[in-house]
Design a protein around this motif. Structure first.
Motif, PDB file in Angstrom:
ATOM      1  N   GLY A  40       0.820  -1.215   0.000  1.00 14.14           N
ATOM      2  CA  GLY A  40       0.000   0.000   0.000  1.00 14.14           C
ATOM      3  C   GLY A  40       0.846   1.253   0.000  1.00 14.14           C
ATOM      4  N   ASP A  41       2.155   1.091   0.231  1.00 18.00           N
ATOM      5  CA  ASP A  41       3.036   2.261   0.248  1.00 18.00           C
ATOM      6  C   ASP A  41       3.518   2.597  -1.160  1.00 18.00           C
ATOM      7  OD1 ASP A  41       2.738   2.297   2.932  1.00 18.00           O
ATOM      8  OD2 ASP A  41       4.743   1.555   3.420  1.00 18.00           O
ATOM      9  N   LEU A  42       3.967   3.830  -1.283  1.00 15.56           N
ATOM     10  CA  LEU A  42       4.535   4.289  -2.547  1.00 15.56           C
ATOM     11  C   LEU A  42       5.924   4.850  -2.249  1.00 15.56           C
ATOM     12  CD1 LEU A  42       4.099   5.124  -5.604  1.00 15.56           C
ATOM     13  CD2 LEU A  42       3.324   7.324  -4.702  1.00 15.56           C
ATOM     14  N   LEU A  43       6.940   4.309  -2.931  1.00 12.49           N
ATOM     15  CA  LEU A  43       8.299   4.803  -2.719  1.00 12.49           C
ATOM     16  C   LEU A  43       8.664   5.757  -3.855  1.00 12.49           C
ATOM     17  CD1 LEU A  43      10.011   1.428  -1.697  1.00 12.49           C
ATOM     18  CD2 LEU A  43       8.905   3.134  -0.237  1.00 12.49           C
ATOM     19  N   LEU A  44       9.167   6.908  -3.483  1.00 14.50           N
ATOM     20  CA  LEU A  44       9.484   7.935  -4.479  1.00 14.50           C
ATOM     21  C   LEU A  44      10.965   8.289  -4.403  1.00 14.50           C
ATOM     22  CD1 LEU A  44       6.394  10.168  -3.664  1.00 14.50           C
ATOM     23  CD2 LEU A  44       6.713   8.827  -5.761  1.00 14.50           C
ATOM     24  N   PHE A  45      11.633   8.312  -5.561  1.00 18.14           N
ATOM     25  CA  PHE A  45      13.079   8.525  -5.583  1.00 18.14           C
ATOM     26  C   PHE A  45      13.481   9.657  -6.509  1.00 18.14           C
ATOM     27  CE2 PHE A  45      12.397   4.140  -4.481  1.00 18.14           C
ATOM     28  CZ  PHE A  45      13.245   3.965  -3.400  1.00 18.14           C
ATOM     29  N   VAL A  46      14.507  10.382  -6.070  1.00 15.23           N
ATOM     30  CA  VAL A  46      15.123  11.367  -6.941  1.00 15.23           C
ATOM     31  C   VAL A  46      16.605  11.050  -7.024  1.00 15.23           C
ATOM     32  CG1 VAL A  46      15.685  13.797  -7.280  1.00 15.23           C
ATOM     33  CG2 VAL A  46      13.446  13.155  -6.381  1.00 15.23           C
ATOM     34  N   ALA A  47      17.137  11.040  -8.238  1.00 17.20           N
ATOM     35  CA  ALA A  47      18.560  10.788  -8.447  1.00 17.20           C
ATOM     36  C   ALA A  47      19.159  12.024  -9.096  1.00 17.20           C
ATOM     37  CB  ALA A  47      18.752   9.563  -9.341  1.00 17.20           C
ATOM     38  N   ASP A  48      20.112  12.630  -8.402  1.00 14.90           N
ATOM     39  CA  ASP A  48      20.717  13.857  -8.932  1.00 14.90           C
ATOM     40  C   ASP A  48      21.852  14.260  -8.020  1.00 14.90           C
ATOM     41  OD1 ASP A  48      20.970  16.453 -10.324  1.00 14.90           O
ATOM     42  OD2 ASP A  48      18.933  16.012 -11.016  1.00 14.90           O
ATOM     43  N   LYS A  49      22.353  15.467  -8.215  1.00 20.99           N
ATOM     44  CA  LYS A  49      23.355  15.939  -7.262  1.00 20.99           C
ATOM     45  C   LYS A  49      22.676  16.253  -5.935  1.00 20.99           C
ATOM     46  CE  LYS A  49      23.186  20.717  -8.913  1.00 20.99           C
ATOM     47  NZ  LYS A  49      23.919  21.860  -9.430  1.00 20.99           N
ATOM     48  N   GLU A  50      23.488  16.306  -4.901  1.00 21.11           N
ATOM     49  CA  GLU A  50      22.947  16.367  -3.543  1.00 21.11           C
ATOM     50  C   GLU A  50      21.936  17.496  -3.358  1.00 21.11           C
ATOM     51  OE1 GLU A  50      22.436  17.511   0.531  1.00 21.11           O
ATOM     52  OE2 GLU A  50      23.578  18.719  -0.887  1.00 21.11           O
ATOM     53  N   SER A  51      22.268  18.695  -3.838  1.00 19.07           N
ATOM     54  CA  SER A  51      21.404  19.842  -3.549  1.00 19.07           C
ATOM     55  C   SER A  51      20.027  19.673  -4.188  1.00 19.07           C
ATOM     56  CB  SER A  51      22.067  21.132  -4.035  1.00 19.07           C
ATOM     57  OG  SER A  51      22.337  21.057  -5.417  1.00 19.07           O
ATOM     58  N   VAL A  52      20.010  19.124  -5.397  1.00 21.50           N
ATOM     59  CA  VAL A  52      18.729  18.922  -6.081  1.00 21.50           C
ATOM     60  C   VAL A  52      17.910  17.839  -5.380  1.00 21.50           C
ATOM     61  CG1 VAL A  52      17.665  18.082  -8.208  1.00 21.50           C
ATOM     62  CG2 VAL A  52      19.526  19.746  -8.314  1.00 21.50           C
ATOM     63  N   VAL A  53      18.581  16.747  -5.020  1.00 18.73           N
ATOM     64  CA  VAL A  53      17.883  15.650  -4.346  1.00 18.73           C
ATOM     65  C   VAL A  53      17.289  16.130  -3.033  1.00 18.73           C
ATOM     66  CG1 VAL A  53      18.173  13.391  -3.259  1.00 18.73           C
ATOM     67  CG2 VAL A  53      19.329  13.889  -5.416  1.00 18.73           C
ATOM     68  N   SER A  54      18.097  16.841  -2.261  1.00 16.49           N
ATOM     69  CA  SER A  54      17.632  17.310  -0.959  1.00 16.49           C
ATOM     70  C   SER A  54      16.420  18.224  -1.094  1.00 16.49           C
ATOM     71  CB  SER A  54      18.754  18.060  -0.231  1.00 16.49           C
ATOM     72  OG  SER A  54      19.713  17.139   0.240  1.00 16.49           O
ATOM     73  N   GLN A  55      16.553  19.196  -1.969  1.00 19.17           N
ATOM     74  CA  GLN A  55      15.458  20.154  -2.072  1.00 19.17           C
ATOM     75  C   GLN A  55      14.186  19.499  -2.605  1.00 19.17           C
ATOM     76  OE1 GLN A  55      15.996  23.580  -4.578  1.00 19.17           O
ATOM     77  NE2 GLN A  55      14.328  24.682  -3.611  1.00 19.17           N
ATOM     78  N   SER A  56      14.357  18.653  -3.620  1.00 21.92           N
ATOM     79  CA  SER A  56      13.188  17.999  -4.207  1.00 21.92           C
ATOM     80  C   SER A  56      12.465  17.135  -3.184  1.00 21.92           C
ATOM     81  CB  SER A  56      13.608  17.135  -5.390  1.00 21.92           C
ATOM     82  OG  SER A  56      14.289  17.901  -6.350  1.00 21.92           O
ATOM     83  N   LEU A  57      13.241  16.321  -2.468  1.00 27.60           N
ATOM     84  CA  LEU A  57      12.618  15.403  -1.524  1.00 27.60           C
ATOM     85  C   LEU A  57      12.058  16.140  -0.314  1.00 27.60           C
ATOM     86  CD1 LEU A  57      15.025  12.346  -1.657  1.00 27.60           C
ATOM     87  CD2 LEU A  57      12.741  12.568  -2.645  1.00 27.60           C
ATOM     88  N   SER A  58      12.737  17.193   0.068  1.00 32.20           N
ATOM     89  CA  SER A  58      12.250  17.959   1.205  1.00 32.20           C
ATOM     90  C   SER A  58      10.874  18.557   0.889  1.00 32.20           C
ATOM     91  CB  SER A  58      13.280  19.038   1.555  1.00 32.20           C
ATOM     92  OG  SER A  58      12.663  20.235   1.880  1.00 32.20           O
ATOM     93  N   GLN A  59      10.741  19.095  -0.322  1.00 35.16           N
ATOM     94  CA  GLN A  59       9.456  19.659  -0.738  1.00 35.16           C
ATOM     95  C   GLN A  59       8.422  18.570  -0.987  1.00 35.16           C
ATOM     96  OE1 GLN A  59       8.654  22.831  -0.798  1.00 35.16           O
ATOM     97  NE2 GLN A  59      10.679  23.584  -0.268  1.00 35.16           N
ATOM     98  N   LEU A  60       8.881  17.463  -1.556  1.00 31.91           N
ATOM     99  CA  LEU A  60       7.977  16.354  -1.835  1.00 31.91           C
ATOM    100  C   LEU A  60       7.422  15.785  -0.530  1.00 31.91           C
ATOM    101  CD1 LEU A  60       6.919  14.675  -4.220  1.00 31.91           C
ATOM    102  CD2 LEU A  60       8.798  13.095  -3.839  1.00 31.91           C
ATOM    103  N   ARG A  61       8.282  15.720   0.467  1.00 32.06           N
ATOM    104  CA  ARG A  61       7.877  15.219   1.773  1.00 32.06           C
ATOM    105  C   ARG A  61       6.747  16.083   2.353  1.00 32.06           C
ATOM    106  NH1 ARG A  61       9.616  16.897   6.776  1.00 32.06           N
ATOM    107  NH2 ARG A  61       9.127  15.427   8.448  1.00 32.06           N
TER     108      ARG A  61
END
Length: 598
Positions: free
Chosen positions: A391-412
RNA sequence: GGGGCCGUAGCUCAAUUGGUUAGAGUACCAGACUGUCGAUCUGGAUGUUGCGGGUUCGAGUCCCGUCGGCCUCGCCA
């Protein structure tokens, strides 16, 4: 002036006042004309009182009353009367009484207002700002301003009790091109020269410590000429303080005490201290930002190591080229449609992420278009790492650290809202407000500015490095930790501060690291370097964004709601029409000629 | 500086693929009504569809420009 001078306010009268003669003044809120009897709700800052014009009680007043319209300003004298039990209005503090009028005086009439003066009407920001005086007539706006006032009063009393001295610092001061863009003020007396409005009283408060003031505070306007947001105005208010002979904990304790005081006296709420502390490193790792919303979990996990092994090219390439692959578990979100996931992808695109990889978790394992690139072991390793359940959904971003952090932080945050993990705003029918404070500590002193190819202060150039890191200052500057701390409330940076550099030699070394040469340093901060030579005590402080704080405490999300006269997104004031052009003579005085835009 | 949403009656909004006289709620105005508190009932008035240009037999609707508001990225030591 009127013959009628008010004896009470519109929020004051109670059953006990029945029988007394009183005079009230205020605005006509609503009018209910029954032909025979006319009711008026009279409004002022303190509340509303029902006014009754009854022809049998006083026919002259009743006749006059038929000319009353919304927002007329009136004064009236009459008799407080207890309402019959079945006519009590429980929604009004004064609902047990009403006023039978003997004398009415119209102090001013009003044109039909551009919008209705009620709490619940939805009016465009544009109109509200243009007619801000009418907007501020709405009881809810007055409540916000009074709330803000109360916060300031509690803070002032608190600081006074704790031996702080409130000192005003200049608004016409010196430009410091580092940091935000300055608002400049041309000098008439010194042609061709400019003052700058302060971005913060930073240097003045440090100088006050050198002066031996020991404890300073100020509730002060600051100015930054940058683009606006709902959380950001070009002029805003800081609750600013500085203390001598202190370490990090002393400043933190003072602020925690202030918060306890504000919560108990303004919100009548107990909060517990100390607030939890999280290192910058951990915050970035688990939440992808330095101001995480800790009201819910859903932490970020890294799978770069797994990504390296897989056959999925996108992951592989990023992992091998020094980037990272991280993700979050959007618990229970497996039911999201393809379209909804596409929307999430578009959402992270704006933070630089090129895509969003996802897996839906079901009983058998992971399903998605890319699942075939992952072996069973890799899939279960991923599942394990996210403690994923069907029932869970796993979401991933692959990129340089700053992009990954910001994207996932906002996505969260996005998923958190979607899943109802962030409590609804109280005014939108939500429940009890939740306030989650934390401190972010152990910031790095510097960050590398790729664009300009140099080091920048993460906080500001006057932040003290840790004593034990001084030896690696020049060799490994990025590893140097700052004696800085940020306070975060519900995922919003409320403020930040640091222990400052109090020795000129260290301050000079920092300037060098920041690529500010001696001459420039002397020109811009010479007075500070000079002051540090004359027995500057160790000192540190903090500044809190007052507008933000009040906004959050009220459960709002736009700081304009708690600023009496805010600016639009283009930094204009629609009410007074500022900024505006000035007379040619004024420019001449200043020695300024305008360059026409091409 | 980039991306997006929006602009129609005083206000909040609607108006099918471009189609005839641009509607609703509310506010406003008038009348009726002696207990309402979102009063009610009856009737009435209200538009440069932000502005300018274009396409078209025809534009609120499509295109270009411009102004304004909002959100957002960059920016905000």
């Amino acid at each position: 002036m009127s013959d009628l001078q008010r004896t009470h306010t519109c929020g004051q009268l109670r059953k006990e006042d029945a029988g007394s003669e009183v005079t009230l003044s205020g605005w006509v809120d609503t009018r209910r004309d029954h032909g025979g009897v006319i009711f008026i709700d009279l409004r002022d800052r303190y509340g509303k009182t029902q006014i009754v014009f009854n022809p049998e009680h006083n026919s002259e007043a009743h006749q006059q009353a038929s000319t009353l319209r919304s927002e007329y300003v009136i004064a009236l004298k009459g008799k407080v009367t207890e309402r019959p039990e079945d006519m009590v209005n429980p929604n009004l503090d004064t609902g047990e009484i009403e006023l039978f009028v003997d004398k009415l005086e119209i102090l001013n009439t009003s044109e039909t207002t551009p919008f209705e003066i009620t709490d619940d009407t939805e009016v465009s920001t544009e109109l509200r700002l243009k007619y801000r005086y009418l907007d501020l007539r709405r009881p809810v706006m007055q409540k916000y301003l009074a709330f803000r006032h109360k916060v300031c009063q509690v803070a002032r009393q608190y600081f006074d009790r704790n031996n702080f001295i409130e000192v005003e610092t200049p608004f016409l001061t010196k430009s410091t091109p580092e940091g935000a863009r300055d608002y400049l003020v041309p000098s008439r007396i010194n042609r061709g020269q400019f003052y700058a409005l302060p971005q913060s009283p930073q240097l003045f408060k440090q100088i006050l410590m050198v002066s031996g003031l020991d404890r300073y505070f100020q509730i002060v306007k600051c100015f930054r000429d940058e683009d606006l947001r709902a959380q950001r105005q070009p002029e805003f208010t800081q609750l600013d303080l500085e203390m001598s002979f202190v370490r990090e904990d002393d400043v933190i304790n003072i602020i925690e005490g202030l918060m306890v005081d504000i919560f108990s006296k303004v919100l009548n709420k107990e909060i517990t201290t100390p607030f939890p502390r999280l290192s910058y490193h951990d915050a970035m790792k688990m939440y992808g930002c330095d101001a995480p919303d800790l009201r819910f979990g859903m932490t970020i996990e890294e799978i770069t190591d797994i990504a390296k092994k897989t056959d999925f090219k996108v992951f592989q390439k990023v992992a091998e080229s020094g980037g990272q692959v991280r993700g979050i578990n959007a618990t229970g979100c497996a039911s999201l449609s393809r379209k909804e996931i596409d929307e999430l992808t578009t959402f992270v695109n704006q933070f630089g992420a090129k895509g969003l990889a996802w897996f839906k978790v079901d009983e058998s394992g992971l399903t998605s278009q890319i699942a075939k690139f992952f072996t069973a072991e890799e899939q279960s390793e991923i599942k394990e790492r996210f403690k994923a359940a069907p029932g869970d959904l796993l979401l991933f971003v692959a990129d340089k650290e700053s992009v990954v952090s910001q994207s996932l932080s906002q996505l969260r945050l996005n998923i958190g809202k979607r899943n109802g993990l962030i409590p609804a705003r109280p005014h939108s029918g939500g429940n009890e407000k939740e306030f989650n404070f934390s401190w972010i500590v152990d910031f790095p002193l510097l960050e590398f500015n790729e664009e300009l190819g140099r080091y920048d202060s993460l906080h500001h150039p006057f932040t003290s490095p840790r004593q034990e890191d001084l030896q690696i200052l020049e060799e490994r500057p990025l590893d140097v930790r700052a004696r800085a701390y940020d306070i975060v409330l519900n995922g919003v940076e409320l403020g930040g501060g640091s222990i400052r550099i109090h020795r000129p030699d260290i301050q000079k070394r920092i300037f060098h690291l920041l690529n500010i040469d001696d001459e420039t340093a002397q020109k811009r901060f010479g007075f500070l370097l000079e002051a540090l030579k004359y027995g500057a005590p160790p000192h540190g402080g903090i500044a809190l964004g007052l507008d933000r704080m009040v906004t959050i405490l009220l459960g709002l999300d736009d700081i304009r709601e708690v600023i009496a006269f805010p600016k639009t997104q283009k930094a204009t004031c629609l009410m007074v029409d500022a900024p505006s052009e000035v007379d040619e003579n004024q420019l001449k005085d200043l020695g300024i000629s305008l360059r026409k835009p091409e």
